[in-house]
Design a protein around this motif. Sequence first.
Motif, mmCIF file in Angstrom:
data_model
loop_
_atom_site.group_PDB
_atom_site.id
_atom_site.type_symbol
_atom_site.label_atom_id
_atom_site.label_comp_id
_atom_site.label_asym_id
_atom_site.label_seq_id
_atom_site.Cartn_x
_atom_site.Cartn_y
_atom_site.Cartn_z
ATOM 1 N N SER A 71 0.821 -1.214 0.000
ATOM 2 C CA SER A 71 0.000 0.000 0.000
ATOM 3 C C SER A 71 0.852 1.260 0.000
ATOM 4 N N GLY A 72 2.145 1.119 0.342
ATOM 5 C CA GLY A 72 3.038 2.279 0.257
ATOM 6 C C GLY A 72 3.740 2.647 1.548
ATOM 7 N N ILE A 73 3.608 1.822 2.594
ATOM 8 C CA ILE A 73 4.388 2.114 3.813
ATOM 9 C C ILE A 73 5.829 1.670 3.557
ATOM 10 N N ASN A 74 6.747 2.564 3.843
ATOM 11 C CA ASN A 74 8.154 2.271 3.581
ATOM 12 C C ASN A 74 8.811 1.705 4.851
ATOM 13 N N PRO A 75 9.195 0.418 4.822
ATOM 14 C CA PRO A 75 9.737 -0.201 6.042
ATOM 15 C C PRO A 75 11.090 0.356 6.463
ATOM 16 N N LYS A 76 11.705 1.139 5.591
ATOM 17 C CA LYS A 76 12.975 1.780 5.996
ATOM 18 C C LYS A 76 12.664 3.022 6.840
ATOM 19 N N LYS A 77 11.508 3.631 6.585
ATOM 20 C CA LYS A 77 11.174 4.854 7.323
ATOM 21 C C LYS A 77 10.320 4.549 8.557
ATOM 22 N N SER A 78 9.327 3.669 8.381
ATOM 23 C CA SER A 78 8.410 3.363 9.483
ATOM 24 C C SER A 78 8.758 2.006 10.086
ATOM 25 N N ILE A 79 8.491 1.869 11.373
ATOM 26 C CA ILE A 79 8.710 0.562 12.006
ATOM 27 C C ILE A 79 7.495 -0.325 11.744
ATOM 28 N N ILE A 80 7.748 -1.506 11.193
ATOM 29 C CA ILE A 80 6.674 -2.500 11.013
ATOM 30 C C ILE A 80 7.088 -3.734 11.814
ATOM 31 N N PHE A 81 6.252 -4.178 12.734
ATOM 32 C CA PHE A 81 6.626 -5.366 13.530
ATOM 33 C C PHE A 81 5.367 -6.065 14.012
ATOM 34 N N ASN A 82 5.547 -7.284 14.539
ATOM 35 C CA ASN A 82 4.385 -7.969 15.114
ATOM 36 C C ASN A 82 4.454 -7.942 16.632
#
Length: 333
Positions: A71-82
């Motif tokens: 969708s366009g979230i950049n994992p280098k800029k934003s933290i994505i985790f479970n």
Amino acid sequence: MAKKIFSGVQPTGNLHLGNYLGAIKNFVELNNEKENECVFCVVDLHAITSKQDPKELKDNILETVATFVASGINPKKSIIFNQSSVSAHSEVAWILSCIARMGWLNRMTQFKEKAGKDKEKASVGLYSYPVLMAADILLYDSTHVPVGDDQKQHLELCRDIAQKFNNDFNVYDFFKVPEPLIKKEFSRVMSLKDGSKKMSKSELSDQSRINLTDSDDQIINKIKKAKTDPLPMPSNINELDKRLEAKNLLGIYSSLTDNTLENSVKKFSKMNFSDFKEQLAKELVDKISPISIEIKKLLKDKDYLNKILLEGSEKASDIASKKVKKIHEIMGF
Ligand code: AMP
Ligand code: TRP
């Protein structure tokens, strides 16, 4: 002003247009504002408040990550985790459950809806679910939480918990009191089969929702068959409260095209539903199809998705463990 953003999505499969327009599209916009610090969490601990098959849960976690990135979230800029990979969430949920009051939780309408008639058989987790959600948000000093309209009450509870903790322990401003970010005009996407019901993952009929993995033909077909009323398209925004299906479809169109509901009503005034539906389907295909293609592509590279989660978890753990250390000091542990 720089915002600290936190939000979560449950990995329960069938991510749909409601998740996209109500939440994920806003995540992308916030991710794109340079100064914001964003944390987007796949809330697997929330998912188990209803029974999950472990193998499916694992797949759905990766599919949620793929949907964020597609969708366009950049994992280098934003933290994505479970969520389950950072144990601070469960620990702080316990501490906050000693702050939250039964009376506050008893008011939560989502629990009442989900538990249904037989409350005695609902899990304790389903009941205390909003406390875990408060822990998620407060651990990261989040200032803003983008969500769909259905989460508004949970956010109010989170604010109450933060304030009570700060008061009880005399630690002014220790937990930041977060603001909800809910789209004003159209924050609840409704079922394509019933304009009074929320579009939902758990609705049995697949015709009731547009899944983010639907093919172009499926999207076109679902819109063709979407419920309408016998009148032509409304000519005045005041008609919409009595014409829920028209309101929903116009809302979807407005949200996809970043337009106001009022402008969309003007644009399609008195038109046949079928002509409007053609334009709506085209807009949906334009916006959803690239996401759907990208999700499928990303799902072929599980190593990449797992790497995003691993790196995200490390960064999230770093932030959360510092907050937990301070909480321990405050509590006298
Ligand atoms: P969930 O799938 O319940 O974890 O929801 C993830 C996000 O999507 C939350 O911010 C919800 O508020 C939002 N959401 C879910 N269903 C809808 C809907 N039908 N309309 C608008 N937002 C929704
Ligand atoms: N309860 C939210 C939902 O079902 C998901 C969620 C969990 C969440 N933790 C959160 C959303 C923290 C925002 C912030 O949609």
